[in-house]
Motif scaffolding. Structure first.
Motif, PDB file in Angstrom:
ATOM      1  N   LEU A 189      15.429   2.519  -2.150  1.00  0.00           N
ATOM      2  CA  LEU A 189      14.463   1.825  -1.131  1.00  0.00           C
ATOM      3  C   LEU A 189      15.198   1.209  -0.265  1.00  0.00           C
ATOM      4  O   LEU A 189      14.625   2.233   1.085  1.00  0.00           O
ATOM      5  CB  LEU A 189      13.520   1.089  -2.033  1.00  0.00           C
ATOM      6  N   ARG A 226       4.900   0.599   3.857  1.00  0.00           N
ATOM      7  CA  ARG A 226       5.029   0.381   2.109  1.00  0.00           C
ATOM      8  C   ARG A 226       6.553   0.611   1.588  1.00  0.00           C
ATOM      9  O   ARG A 226       6.515  -0.132   0.584  1.00  0.00           O
ATOM     10  CB  ARG A 226       4.384   1.603   1.948  1.00  0.00           C
ATOM     11  N   GLU A 250       7.206  -3.432   1.854  1.00  0.00           N
ATOM     12  CA  GLU A 250       6.282  -3.594   0.630  1.00  0.00           C
ATOM     13  C   GLU A 250       7.297  -3.600  -1.235  1.00  0.00           C
ATOM     14  O   GLU A 250       6.838  -4.990  -1.981  1.00  0.00           O
ATOM     15  CB  GLU A 250       4.699  -4.030   0.725  1.00  0.00           C
ATOM     16  N   GLU A 251       7.407  -2.468  -1.332  1.00  0.00           N
ATOM     17  CA  GLU A 251       7.787  -2.560  -2.593  1.00  0.00           C
ATOM     18  C   GLU A 251       9.140  -2.650  -2.768  1.00  0.00           C
ATOM     19  O   GLU A 251       9.458  -3.466  -3.949  1.00  0.00           O
ATOM     20  CB  GLU A 251       7.839  -0.553  -2.616  1.00  0.00           C
ATOM     21  N   ARG A 261       8.296  -6.126  -3.461  1.00  0.00           N
ATOM     22  CA  ARG A 261       7.573  -6.924  -4.763  1.00  0.00           C
ATOM     23  C   ARG A 261       9.085  -6.492  -5.737  1.00  0.00           C
ATOM     24  O   ARG A 261       9.028  -7.131  -6.641  1.00  0.00           O
ATOM     25  CB  ARG A 261       6.464  -5.710  -5.148  1.00  0.00           C
ATOM     26  N   LEU A 262       9.973  -5.639  -5.697  1.00  0.00           N
ATOM     27  CA  LEU A 262      10.911  -5.318  -6.519  1.00  0.00           C
ATOM     28  C   LEU A 262      12.065  -6.552  -7.287  1.00  0.00           C
ATOM     29  O   LEU A 262      13.051  -6.535  -7.679  1.00  0.00           O
ATOM     30  CB  LEU A 262      11.158  -3.686  -6.799  1.00  0.00           C
TER      31      LEU A 262
END
Length: 54
Positions: free
Chosen positions: A10, A44, A47-48, A51-52
């Motif tokens: 990511l 996006r 944000e991921e 979050r992870l």
């Protein structure tokens, strides 16, 4: 795929997209709509990643 490997992927995608946004912003023929969509995709990903990572 482990979480660590997924996070690395990511982050790599985010970095590539960031470079593409910068290049598009310097290009006079770049579509504002395309740039906006790339920025949304970049957000996006960020944000991921956040979050992870927590």
């Amino acid at each position: 795929m482990s979480v660590t490997a997924h996070l690395q992927e990511l982050r790599r995608k985010h970095q590539v997209l960031s470079a593409e946004v910068e290049e598009a912003q310097r290009s006079p023929g770049a579509s504002d709509l395309k740039i906006a969509e790339m920025k949304k995709q970049k957000l996006r990903l960020k944000e991921e990643i956040s979050r992870l990572a927590t």
